[in-house]
Design a protein around this motif. Structure first.
Motif, PDB file in Angstrom:
ATOM      1  N   ASP A  19     -28.922  35.688  44.598  1.00 26.16           N
ATOM      2  CA  ASP A  19     -28.511  36.550  43.491  1.00 26.16           C
ATOM      3  C   ASP A  19     -27.419  37.526  43.923  1.00 26.16           C
ATOM      4  O   ASP A  19     -27.705  38.619  44.415  1.00 26.16           O
ATOM      5  CB  ASP A  19     -29.734  37.314  42.971  1.00 26.16           C
ATOM      6  CG  ASP A  19     -29.602  37.699  41.514  1.00 26.16           C
ATOM      7  OD1 ASP A  19     -28.559  37.395  40.907  1.00 26.16           O
ATOM      8  OD2 ASP A  19     -30.558  38.294  40.976  1.00 26.16           O
ATOM      9  N   VAL A  20     -26.163  37.144  43.743  1.00 25.12           N
ATOM     10  CA  VAL A  20     -25.037  38.000  44.130  1.00 25.12           C
ATOM     11  C   VAL A  20     -24.207  38.361  42.896  1.00 25.12           C
ATOM     12  O   VAL A  20     -24.122  37.578  41.945  1.00 25.12           O
ATOM     13  CB  VAL A  20     -24.144  37.313  45.184  1.00 25.12           C
ATOM     14  CG1 VAL A  20     -24.917  37.071  46.463  1.00 25.12           C
ATOM     15  CG2 VAL A  20     -23.597  35.990  44.650  1.00 25.12           C
ATOM     16  N   PRO A  21     -23.576  39.546  42.886  1.00 22.87           N
ATOM     17  CA  PRO A  21     -22.824  40.005  41.714  1.00 22.87           C
ATOM     18  C   PRO A  21     -21.401  39.453  41.663  1.00 22.87           C
ATOM     19  O   PRO A  21     -20.963  38.728  42.555  1.00 22.87           O
ATOM     20  CB  PRO A  21     -22.815  41.525  41.907  1.00 22.87           C
ATOM     21  CG  PRO A  21     -22.818  41.697  43.394  1.00 22.87           C
ATOM     22  CD  PRO A  21     -23.698  40.588  43.922  1.00 22.87           C
ATOM     23  N   LEU A  22     -20.696  39.857  40.627  1.00 26.75           N
ATOM     24  CA  LEU A  22     -19.317  39.435  40.419  1.00 26.75           C
ATOM     25  C   LEU A  22     -18.346  40.237  41.278  1.00 26.75           C
ATOM     26  O   LEU A  22     -18.618  41.374  41.647  1.00 26.75           O
ATOM     27  CB  LEU A  22     -18.926  39.615  38.946  1.00 26.75           C
ATOM     28  CG  LEU A  22     -19.723  38.873  37.884  1.00 26.75           C
ATOM     29  CD1 LEU A  22     -19.174  39.228  36.497  1.00 26.75           C
ATOM     30  CD2 LEU A  22     -19.690  37.369  38.110  1.00 26.75           C
ATOM     31  N   THR A  23     -17.213  39.628  41.559  1.00 28.12           N
ATOM     32  CA  THR A  23     -16.092  40.337  42.171  1.00 28.12           C
ATOM     33  C   THR A  23     -15.306  41.051  41.067  1.00 28.12           C
ATOM     34  O   THR A  23     -15.531  40.805  39.876  1.00 28.12           O
ATOM     35  CB  THR A  23     -15.149  39.353  42.873  1.00 28.12           C
ATOM     36  OG1 THR A  23     -14.610  38.458  41.872  1.00 28.12           O
ATOM     37  CG2 THR A  23     -15.859  38.551  43.945  1.00 28.12           C
ATOM     38  N   PRO A  24     -14.376  41.927  41.419  1.00 31.04           N
ATOM     39  CA  PRO A  24     -13.505  42.512  40.391  1.00 31.04           C
ATOM     40  C   PRO A  24     -12.792  41.434  39.565  1.00 31.04           C
ATOM     41  O   PRO A  24     -12.630  41.589  38.350  1.00 31.04           O
ATOM     42  CB  PRO A  24     -12.515  43.346  41.211  1.00 31.04           C
ATOM     43  CG  PRO A  24     -13.317  43.775  42.412  1.00 31.04           C
ATOM     44  CD  PRO A  24     -14.166  42.572  42.737  1.00 31.04           C
ATOM     45  N   LYS A  25     -12.384  40.343  40.217  1.00 33.64           N
ATOM     46  CA  LYS A  25     -11.766  39.240  39.479  1.00 33.64           C
ATOM     47  C   LYS A  25     -12.769  38.630  38.505  1.00 33.64           C
ATOM     48  O   LYS A  25     -12.419  38.287  37.370  1.00 33.64           O
ATOM     49  CB  LYS A  25     -11.264  38.166  40.457  1.00 33.64           C
ATOM     50  CG  LYS A  25     -10.648  36.955  39.772  1.00 33.64           C
ATOM     51  CD  LYS A  25     -10.220  35.900  40.783  1.00 33.64           C
ATOM     52  CE  LYS A  25      -9.674  34.657  40.075  1.00 33.64           C
ATOM     53  NZ  LYS A  25      -9.269  33.610  41.060  1.00 33.64           N
ATOM     54  N   GLY A  26     -14.021  38.496  38.949  1.00 39.43           N
ATOM     55  CA  GLY A  26     -15.057  37.954  38.077  1.00 39.43           C
ATOM     56  C   GLY A  26     -15.305  38.841  36.871  1.00 39.43           C
ATOM     57  O   GLY A  26     -15.567  38.352  35.768  1.00 39.43           O
ATOM     58  N   VAL A  27     -15.221  40.151  37.077  1.00 45.51           N
ATOM     59  CA  VAL A  27     -15.353  41.096  35.969  1.00 45.51           C
ATOM     60  C   VAL A  27     -14.227  40.875  34.959  1.00 45.51           C
ATOM     61  O   VAL A  27     -14.455  40.839  33.747  1.00 45.51           O
ATOM     62  CB  VAL A  27     -15.342  42.544  36.490  1.00 45.51           C
ATOM     63  CG1 VAL A  27     -15.220  43.534  35.329  1.00 45.51           C
ATOM     64  CG2 VAL A  27     -16.603  42.831  37.301  1.00 45.51           C
ATOM     65  N   GLU A  28     -13.002  40.709  35.451  1.00 45.54           N
ATOM     66  CA  GLU A  28     -11.859  40.469  34.574  1.00 45.54           C
ATOM     67  C   GLU A  28     -12.031  39.156  33.808  1.00 45.54           C
ATOM     68  O   GLU A  28     -11.679  39.072  32.620  1.00 45.54           O
ATOM     69  CB  GLU A  28     -10.567  40.442  35.393  1.00 45.54           C
ATOM     70  CG  GLU A  28     -10.194  41.789  36.003  1.00 45.54           C
ATOM     71  CD  GLU A  28      -8.950  41.699  36.874  1.00 45.54           C
ATOM     72  OE1 GLU A  28      -8.387  40.580  36.993  1.00 45.54           O
ATOM     73  OE2 GLU A  28      -8.539  42.733  37.424  1.00 45.54           O
ATOM     74  N   GLU A  29     -12.551  38.126  34.486  1.00 44.56           N
ATOM     75  CA  GLU A  29     -12.771  36.837  33.828  1.00 44.56           C
ATOM     76  C   GLU A  29     -13.809  36.964  32.719  1.00 44.56           C
ATOM     77  O   GLU A  29     -13.663  36.365  31.644  1.00 44.56           O
ATOM     78  CB  GLU A  29     -13.215  35.803  34.863  1.00 44.56           C
ATOM     79  CG  GLU A  29     -12.120  35.403  35.836  1.00 44.56           C
ATOM     80  CD  GLU A  29     -12.604  34.508  36.956  1.00 44.56           C
ATOM     81  OE1 GLU A  29     -11.767  33.792  37.546  1.00 44.56           O
ATOM     82  OE2 GLU A  29     -13.830  34.511  37.251  1.00 44.56           O
ATOM     83  N   ALA A  30     -14.864  37.748  32.962  1.00 50.03           N
ATOM     84  CA  ALA A  30     -15.898  37.946  31.944  1.00 50.03           C
ATOM     85  C   ALA A  30     -15.330  38.690  30.734  1.00 50.03           C
ATOM     86  O   ALA A  30     -15.635  38.357  29.583  1.00 50.03           O
ATOM     87  CB  ALA A  30     -17.065  38.726  32.544  1.00 50.03           C
ATOM     88  N   ILE A  31     -14.502  39.680  30.994  1.00 43.61           N
ATOM     89  CA  ILE A  31     -13.873  40.437  29.908  1.00 43.61           C
ATOM     90  C   ILE A  31     -12.954  39.535  29.094  1.00 43.61           C
ATOM     91  O   ILE A  31     -12.936  39.584  27.856  1.00 43.61           O
ATOM     92  CB  ILE A  31     -13.103  41.644  30.470  1.00 43.61           C
ATOM     93  CG1 ILE A  31     -14.091  42.677  31.035  1.00 43.61           C
ATOM     94  CG2 ILE A  31     -12.210  42.271  29.410  1.00 43.61           C
ATOM     95  CD1 ILE A  31     -13.430  43.828  31.774  1.00 43.61           C
ATOM     96  N   GLU A  32     -12.193  38.674  29.775  1.00 44.59           N
ATOM     97  CA  GLU A  32     -11.300  37.742  29.081  1.00 44.59           C
ATOM     98  C   GLU A  32     -12.107  36.769  28.220  1.00 44.59           C
ATOM     99  O   GLU A  32     -11.717  36.447  27.092  1.00 44.59           O
ATOM    100  CB  GLU A  32     -10.456  36.977  30.095  1.00 44.59           C
ATOM    101  CG  GLU A  32      -9.576  35.888  29.485  1.00 44.59           C
ATOM    102  CD  GLU A  32      -8.576  36.427  28.475  1.00 44.59           C
ATOM    103  OE1 GLU A  32      -8.206  35.662  27.550  1.00 44.59           O
ATOM    104  OE2 GLU A  32      -8.160  37.600  28.590  1.00 44.59           O
TER     105      GLU A  32
END
Length: 248
Positions: A104-117
């Motif tokens: 169970d690992v969290p998102l990277t900043p890039k992953g956060v941006e992808e989720a927002i997109e």
């Protein structure tokens, strides 16, 4: 995981709505259309969002559905629902090229941006139900995506693991319920369990065991990695959950 289900399928299913008196759900039968982020849907149609934990970070290509201005698609068919599938954004172990599986690992900043997109692509589709895996990367993706939605409803994770958890998380305001979207978490939607490969670097594993062996572990349908799940085993639990909880 999400990619294992055809995004062009039309299946018989149900949608849900809040029962304000019981702070629960009632099932509403109808048709469920599987779509990916980026499709248009009219306001009288409802959607359920599924955020699964897949083997890699990616989004399905948009499926163009008829808009409300298309007269060939009658807006009176409110029993039809959309099922939106979203893969989680890049995780910290995706970034490090590690086998993640059920760790169970969290998102990277890039992953956060992808989720927002992803959220921006579905911001005009009415959503009344969200399903995610039990892993934080999928839950973060769902929450970040819903923050972009024009209806500004609040996604609320449902805690039904015990009677006390259910009782303590009750909502007693009918107006608040109307402004909420229930989020159901399920381990059955988790990424496949990669067994003894979890935490190993993918390139180093290929160098050690050979590319063909690693490719067989990752892509064969019925051959699991050491002490892990095959794609067949993973599909059995995920599809069973989908049939029993989402579309039955």
């Amino acid at each position: 995981m999400a990619a294992a289900i055809s995004h062009s399928a039309l299946v018989s299913g149900q949608s849900h709505h809040w029962d304000a008196k019981n702070s629960g759900f009632q099932k509403r039968m109808g048709n469920v259309r599987l779509v990916s982020a980026g499709s248009c849907y009219s306001d009288n149609q409802r959607a359920r969002l599924v955020c699964a934990s897949g083997a890699q970070s990616s989004m399905l290509q948009p499926v163009q559905l008829p808009s409300s201005g298309d007269r060939s698609h009658s807006p009176k068919k409110s029993s039809e629902s959309a099922l939106i599938l979203i893969r989680h954004g890049e995780s910290l172990w995706n970034e490090k090229n590690l086998f993640t599986g059920c760790v169970d690992v969290p998102l990277t900043p890039k992953g956060v941006e992808e989720a927002i997109e992803a959220g921006k692509r579905i911001c005009n589709i009415p959503i009344d139900m969200i399903y995610t895996s039990s892993l934080i990367r999928a839950q973060m993706t769902a929450m970040l995506a819903m923050m972009q939605h024009r209806h500004k409803k609040i996604p609320i994770i449902m805690h039904n693991e015990s009677e006390q958890a259910h009782r303590w998380s009750q909502i007693y305001s009918e107006e608040t319920l109307k402004q909420s979207i229930p989020v159901i978490t399920a381990w059955q939607l988790n990424e496949r369990m990669y067994g003894e490969l979890q935490g190993l670097n993918k390139q180093e594993t290929a160098d050690r065991f050979g590319k063909e062996q690693v490719h067989e572990w990752r892509r064969s349908y019925d051959i699991p990695p050491p002490n892990g799940e095959s794609l067949e085993m993973c599909a059995e639990r995920a599809v069973a959950y989908f049939k029993e909880q989402v579309s039955s």
